[in-house]
Scaffold this active site. Structure first.
Site: not given
Ligand code: GCW
Length: 719
Positions: A308, A382, A410
């Site tokens: 990311e 995720d 989240e």
């Molecule tokens: O789930 C996603 C989240 C991000 C997070 C990323 C990760 C810290 O939306 O906010 O970043 O995973 O786990 O690196």
């Protein structure tokens, strides 16, 4: 009784005004309340047994044990006294003294290991004594909390014979906290770390944080976000980190930091961060040496690399192993660890997202240094409300894998949904990978027993902030709690943990305990039905991840869009990850891979994760068509949340009024949001199925367009 009276009085006086003063438990004390034990006989029995205690030393950790005992026993029994060994009912001993006592009573202290304990009632001379014995003082601290839990849950001390040691070595919270105190994916206020006032100003909250963690065996904390600010490695911040490390040390908690891979360039003035460059290696070595000079028991680094947008070894043509090992060799002389995340996915790879972590890391098995753990999210995408376990678990015999669970919600309703995550953690940990035949559970992979790894770990992304009750919602304290308990013992049942948590946090009344435990145990499944039934995933709002948005289709990368994941079309719905599609099932071991390849043998909870199926596909368990089943689950989910609310309402007067009221307000939001998810998703998918909402079910209130137009500026927790 007192509560009913109080509420009654307030209602008579101010009933019509809506708001009133509620005198109650604000949740700050978590599960360490130690309120007076009202049962006189029981209190007297406990007092006789343990109100006078002896400690075998006066180190910082022993002092902490003494303080906790004095505080807890005074609270519960109105008496506590530290005395010499012969007068004491309770003996807490570590090291040589504990060994001598264990030998005298023929107890096997070896079974307690480095961090565990024995809690026994023994006949000592002509007196009965309760003994907490451990090889180390931290073990004695854990044993003390174990003993206190016996009182908090009103269990007898007589005949106690407990031997316990953790199955997992690193039991670590990950804080996604930025240095400006914003918490990424945090829904409970700001970061509890007040970086500006550190190192001098030390909140009581830091101590209570350490107590709460120690009470459930958590022995590490990563203070800052994995999307790391390189400034954390500057002297200005390291001084502050040291202050926290000093406070946490007596509680057995080590401090770790998330680091940005390009730190040598960003704060070191170098022109590369290539892990094979000597200057880069020397920069890290010097930095690490410096950290250990200030924090001799520093834990190590957590790294999000080439993920990311974060920099990583890939930027220099190097592998994850080369990147991790460079940091590992700087840490190794000091005993530090690298926790290297496997959460990687990239568009350029031209491979389906759920397969990428495995493809990237499986070939690197055996290439990591001994002090590296690869940290893997529980599922392959995720932290979705439900995912099958990541196929990496079991796939890397030479590389210890660390579990990463998300405690913060989240994707599960932030901090207003009533969701106990114990059953979800249990589902993952007890799943069979078949890596070495039947019984090769995920738990055995991560505790290191399956492959005889010499290190093991479990991380939980914390759900706490500056909210008075830490987690924004009292019930969500249980998720912090169960994470710690399962990190200590990944085989423990979610139900047992819920029971003990309710007793310590809400009430010891058996009926209340039964009601709340039952609510907690079904809450995750209910919430999955309200959001992503039958294996749907990643259909939430873009960016903030709040609310339903299966229509998202315009984000920069294909695999950021909802439509990429649900693939609804005129024919059907679901992601074909079977051999006829992207063949993600090939990453699992037999017989799982064959089982998941066929919709008929795929567990229904993962059906649309692995298969794209026609709308009239017949669901085995119910005989409904896929469309009817989907609608049924969304409606059932929303109804079940409503029923949860009613169950909670039935507890009025039975538990603390403030705790009751706060959860009640959150339940209202949960009910509304479950309806919103139901309506928006059913209307959206109906465009493709072109089938009716079955008779007898109420029609959604708004039109699809209206749901699509809803927007949420400043939703909390954004990255
Ligand atoms: O789930 C996603 C989240 C991000 C997070 C990323 C990760 C810290 O939306 O906010 O970043 O995973 O786990 O690196």
């Amino acid at each position: 009784m007192k509560y009913i009276f109080l509420i009654g009085l307030l209602l008579i006086t101010y009933g019509a005004a809506g708001a009133s003063i509620i005198d109650g438990e604000d949740g700050y004390r978590l599960w360490l309340k130690y309120d007076p034990i009202n049962d006189d006989d029981l209190r007297a029995t406990y007092a006789k047994q343990v109100s006078s205690f002896y400690l075998s030393g006066d180190s910082d950790t022993m002092k902490v044990i003494g303080e906790e005992l004095a505080f807890a026993l005074n609270g519960m029994l109105s008496q506590a006294k530290q005395v010499n060994a012969s007068q004491a009912g309770l003996i807490v001993a570590a090291g040589d003294k504990a060994n001598a006592l264990a030998a005298r009573h023929k107890l096997d202290l070896k079974a307690a290991g480095d961090e565990g304990y024995l809690v026994y009632q023994v006949q000592h001379g002509n007196a009965e004594k309760v003994m907490v014995l451990a090889n180390t003082e931290v073990g004695a601290l854990y044993g003390t909390y174990r003993l206190l839990r016996q009182l908090q849950t009103r269990q007898p001390l007589a005949d106690m014979a407990i031997v316990s040691q953790p199955d997992i070595q690193l039991r670590v919270l990950n804080h996604w906290d930025n240095l400006d105190r914003h918490v990424e994916r945090g829904y409970a206020g700001e970061s509890i770390w007040d970086w500006h006032k550190l190192p001098d100003y030390r909140y009581q909250r830091y101590v209570d944080y350490a107590r709460a963690n120690a009470s459930i065996g958590i022995n590490g904390t990563v203070l800052n976000n994995v999307n790391a600010d390189p400034l954390i490695l500057t002297d200005h911040y390291l001084e502050k980190v040291k202050a926290l490390a000093d406070m946490f040390r007596p509680y057995g908690i080590k401090v770790y930091l998330s680091v940005k891979f390009s730190s040598p360039q960003l704060v070191g003035g170098l022109d590369t961060s290539d892990p094979l460059d000597e200057d880069v290696q020397q920069w890290w070595q010097a930095k690490v040496d410096d950290i250990y000079e200030h924090i001799p028991d520093f834990g190590g680094f957590l790294v999000k690399a080439n993920s990311e947008g974060q920099p990583g070894p890939g930027d220099f043509g190097r592998t994850h192993a080369e990147g991790a090992n460079m940091l590992a060799s700087a840490l190794a002389p000091h005993g530090g660890t690298v926790m290297w995340r496997a959460f990687v996915y990239a568009n350029e790879k031209n491979e389906e997202r759920s397969k990428q972590a495995y493809s990237e890391f499986k070939p690197l098995d055996g290439k990591f240094d001994d002090n590296v753990l690869v940290q893997v999210k529980n599922g392959p995408i995720d932290f979705q409300p439900r995912e099958p376990f990541s196929p990496l678990f079991g796939a890397t015999p030479e590389t210890p894998l660390m579990m990463e669970f998300q405690i913060t919600m989240e994707y599960l309703g932030f901090s207003t949904h009533f969701v106990y995550l114990g059953p979800m953690y249990e589902e993952v940990l007890s799943a069979d990978t078949y890596a070495r035949g039947e019984g090769s559970t995920v738990a055995k992979v991560i505790d290191g027993s399956l492959f005889d790894n010499n290190t093991s770990g479990m991380a939980g992304v914390a759900n706490i902030g500056t909210d008075r009750n830490w987690t924004g919602h009292i019930i969500l304290q249980s998720n912090w709690y169960v994470f710690g308990r399962m990190a200590w013992n990944p085989q423990i049942s979610a139900e047992q943990v819920a029971d003990e948590w309710v007793r310590m946090t809400l009430s010891n009344d058996n009926e209340v305990v039964a009601t709340v435990t039952e609510m907690m145990m079904k809450s995750h499944e209910i919430t999955v039905n309200t959001m992503t039934p039958l294996g749907l995933h990643h259909i939430m709002g873009a960016g903030h991840h709040y609310g339903p948005a299966p229509w998202v289709d315009s984000l920069g990368r294909a695999d950021w869009n909802s439509v990429y994941y649900h693939r609804a079309d005129d024919e059907g719905i679901g992601f074909d990850r079977s051999p006829s599609g992207v063949n993600a099932v090939e990453q699992y071991f037999s017989p799982l891979k064959e089982q998941l390849a066929d919709p008929a043998t795929t567990p229904e909870k993962y059906l649309l994760w692995f298969h794209h199926l026609p709308w009239d596909y017949q669901i085995k368990s119910s005989g409904r068509t896929l469309w009817d089943e989907l609608v049924h689950r969304y409606y059932k989910g929303a109804n079940d949340v409503k029923a949860l609310e009613q169950q909670w309402d039935s507890l009025k007067g039975e538990i603390d009024p403030l705790q009751f009221h706060q959860v009640q307000m959150a339940m209202d939001i949960h009910v509304k949001e479950a309806l919103w998810w139901r309506n928006a998703c059913v209307l959206y998918f109906q465009q493709f199925s072109d089938m009716p909402i079955p008779d007898g079910l109420p029609k959604p209130e708004k039109s699809l367009k209206q749901y699509q137009k809803m927007s949420f500026p400043h939703a909390p927790g954004q990255g």
